[in-house]
Design an enzyme around this catalytic site. Structure first.
Site, PDB file in Angstrom:
ATOM      1  N   GLY A  11       0.848  -1.206   0.000  1.00 41.14           N
ATOM      2  CA  GLY A  11       0.000   0.000   0.000  1.00 41.14           C
ATOM      3  C   GLY A  11       0.873   1.242   0.000  1.00 41.14           C
ATOM      4  N   ARG A  72       1.054  -5.109  -5.182  1.00 39.11           N
ATOM      5  CA  ARG A  72       1.271  -6.254  -4.285  1.00 39.11           C
ATOM      6  C   ARG A  72       1.502  -7.443  -5.213  1.00 39.11           C
ATOM      7  NH1 ARG A  72      -0.493  -4.107   0.694  1.00 39.11           N
ATOM      8  NH2 ARG A  72      -2.330  -2.797   0.598  1.00 39.11           N
ATOM      9  N   ASP A 103       5.439  -5.050   5.995  1.00 40.50           N
ATOM     10  CA  ASP A 103       5.990  -6.377   6.332  1.00 40.50           C
ATOM     11  C   ASP A 103       6.078  -7.333   5.143  1.00 40.50           C
ATOM     12  OD1 ASP A 103       3.258  -6.513   6.288  1.00 40.50           O
ATOM     13  OD2 ASP A 103       3.039  -7.513   8.225  1.00 40.50           O
ATOM     14  N   THR A 126       4.495   2.474   5.558  1.00 37.71           N
ATOM     15  CA  THR A 126       3.111   1.988   5.661  1.00 37.71           C
ATOM     16  C   THR A 126       2.355   2.846   6.659  1.00 37.71           C
ATOM     17  OG1 THR A 126       1.687   0.219   6.514  1.00 37.71           O
ATOM     18  CG2 THR A 126       3.972   0.155   7.230  1.00 37.71           C
ATOM     19  N   ASP A 128       0.028   1.894   8.401  1.00 40.74           N
ATOM     20  CA  ASP A 128      -0.456   1.056   9.504  1.00 40.74           C
ATOM     21  C   ASP A 128       0.421   1.125  10.758  1.00 40.74           C
ATOM     22  OD1 ASP A 128      -2.336   0.315   7.656  1.00 40.74           O
ATOM     23  OD2 ASP A 128      -1.457  -1.644   7.243  1.00 40.74           O
ATOM     24  N   ASP A 130       2.694  -0.934  11.661  1.00 38.85           N
ATOM     25  CA  ASP A 130       2.608  -2.266  12.278  1.00 38.85           C
ATOM     26  C   ASP A 130       3.938  -3.023  12.292  1.00 38.85           C
ATOM     27  OD1 ASP A 130       2.670  -2.539   9.541  1.00 38.85           O
ATOM     28  OD2 ASP A 130       1.041  -3.988   9.416  1.00 38.85           O
ATOM     29  N   ARG A 172      -5.271  -2.217   9.163  1.00 33.50           N
ATOM     30  CA  ARG A 172      -5.243  -3.686   9.084  1.00 33.50           C
ATOM     31  C   ARG A 172      -5.366  -4.285  10.486  1.00 33.50           C
ATOM     32  NH1 ARG A 172      -3.505  -6.390   4.325  1.00 33.50           N
ATOM     33  NH2 ARG A 172      -2.517  -4.523   3.557  1.00 33.50           N
TER      34      ARG A 172
HETATM   35  O1  F6P Z   1      -1.541  -1.427   4.558  1.00 38.44           O
HETATM   36  C1  F6P Z   1      -2.170  -0.223   4.284  1.00 38.44           C
HETATM   37  C2  F6P Z   1      -3.648  -0.434   4.116  1.00 38.44           C
HETATM   38  O2  F6P Z   1      -4.232   0.816   3.753  1.00 38.44           O
HETATM   39  C3  F6P Z   1      -4.383  -1.041   5.300  1.00 38.44           C
HETATM   40  O3  F6P Z   1      -4.634  -0.099   6.317  1.00 38.44           O
HETATM   41  C4  F6P Z   1      -5.614  -1.585   4.643  1.00 38.44           C
HETATM   42  O4  F6P Z   1      -6.167  -2.636   5.385  1.00 38.44           O
HETATM   43  C5  F6P Z   1      -5.078  -2.069   3.323  1.00 38.44           C
HETATM   44  O5  F6P Z   1      -3.890  -1.337   3.070  1.00 38.44           O
HETATM   45  C6  F6P Z   1      -5.993  -1.928   2.155  1.00 38.44           C
HETATM   46  O6  F6P Z   1      -5.323  -2.489   1.071  1.00 38.44           O
HETATM   47  P1  F6P Z   1      -5.833  -2.398  -0.434  1.00 38.44           P
HETATM   48  O7  F6P Z   1      -5.756  -0.974  -0.846  1.00 38.44           O
HETATM   49  O8  F6P Z   1      -4.873  -3.258  -1.205  1.00 38.44           O
HETATM   50  O9  F6P Z   1      -7.212  -2.936  -0.408  1.00 38.44           O
END
Ligand code: F6P
Length: 319
Positions: A11, A72, A103, A126, A128, A130, A172
């Site tokens: 992300g 991703r 991660d 990120t 997050d 995390d 997340r």
């Molecule tokens: O990891 C960043 C994040 O925005 C999380 O907070 C969220 O759960 C996820 O990515 C959403 O991912 P995507 O945009 O691939 O649906």
């Protein structure tokens, strides 16, 4: 070390561009050639490389997103995918790779470095927050400030109408965005995946807050702890108080990075170049206000500790 490459993966996070600029310019100052890889590991496998000069990273410091784009990659999770990626690096005379991400990105970096002995440096990027080994990752501060700004605005209108609102943040499985934005915005309750909560107790508090004469009630819920819409249905049934909901969503991932994210980007970018110049594979981070580097495997083994003290303070102040 003559030529290095950089990519952003997973992300996107505000401040990735600032980090990319710092890495590129510091590498060039150290007589390294720099190439950017578009769309993360996917682009690496497909050989989507672009040369980066000092001017290629002009006017991006203040911009959210990532000029290199991100993805991703499923293929990179396979050995065959990583073999293809390694071949692209070798065929293009690249001696070291910098990855900015979370991660999943770091796991890829660890495998690439272990399987092929290739120097890889990881920069935490990120929203997050995390990653356990670093106090902060690029993008978190901006995301929290975006969430906080939204909470402030929601508070204005909730107060005018004596209403209750459930605000859902991203993150997340990590509750940091909810915790920080919640404490900053004086939330009446903060629900995070790290702490079990009793919905009946939350409902009792909503009723008590109404009785106390609180003119608005804001419940911040991290996405890993529940969905605003579902909570609203349950809480309405328990309290008979009408509920509004706001899912902040992707606005938390965009926007101009805050000063803190730009400062981190500058320091992380420079440190990452130094790691590669030493021919090492490491991650960079910040711990107790000091920039650190750490072996990737050691970093990934750490378990994130939730800031319970901050959570308790938030609850005490909300009473
Ligand atoms: O990891 C960043 C994040 O925005 C999380 O907070 C969220 O759960 C996820 O990515 C959403 O991912 P995507 O945009 O691939 O649906």
């Amino acid at each position: 070390m003559k030529k290095v490459a950089i990519l952003t993966s997973g992300g996107d996070a505000p401040g990735m561009n600032a980090t990319l600029r710092a890495f590129t310019r510091y590498a060039i100052s150290n007589k390294l050639e720099v190439v950017g890889i578009e769309r993360g590991y996917e682009g690496l496998i497909n050989g989507n490389l672009i040369p980066l000069a000092r001017r290629s990273v002009s006017d991006i410091l203040q911009r959210g997103g990532t000029i290199l784009k991100t993805a991703r990659s499923v293929e990179f999770t396979t050995f065959t995918g990583r073999q293809k990626a390694y071949k692209v690096l070798k065929d293009n005379d690249i001696d070291g790779l910098c990855v900015i991400g979370g991660d999943g990105t770091f796991l890829g970096a660890q495998l690439l470095s272990q399987e092929f002995g290739f120097p890889v440096v990881g920069i935490p990027g990120t929203i997050d927050n995390d990653l356990a080994y670093t106090d902060f990752s690029i993008g978190f501060d901006t995301a929290v400030n975006t969430a906080l700004d939204a909470i402030n605005k929601i508070r204005d209108t909730m107060t005018s109408h004596d209403r209750t609102c459930i605000v859902q943040t991203m993150g997340r499985n990590c509750g940091d965005i909810a915790l920080y934005a919640g404490i900053g915005g004086g939330a009446e309750a903060i629900l995070v995946p790290e702490i079990e909560y009793d919905i009946n107790r939350i409902a009792d508090n909503v009723i008590a807050n109404h009785r106390k004469g609180k003119s608005s009630d804001i419940i911040v819920v991290a996405e890993g702890a529940g969905k605003a819409e579902e909570l609203a249905i349950v809480l309405k049934a328990l309290t008979k108080v009408s509920m509004r909901t706001v899912v902040l969503g992707y606005i938390q991932r965009g926007g101009s990075p805050t000063l803190q994210d730009r400062l981190l980007g500058a320091q992380f970018g420079v440190t990452a170049v130094k790691v590669l110049l030493d021919g090492e594979s490491k991650v960079v981070g910040i711990k107790n206000n000091r920039i650190i580097t750490l072996d990737i495997t050691t970093a990934l083994r750490k378990t994130k500790k939730f800031e319970k003290k901050l959570y308790n303070i938030a609850n005490t102040l909300a009473e």
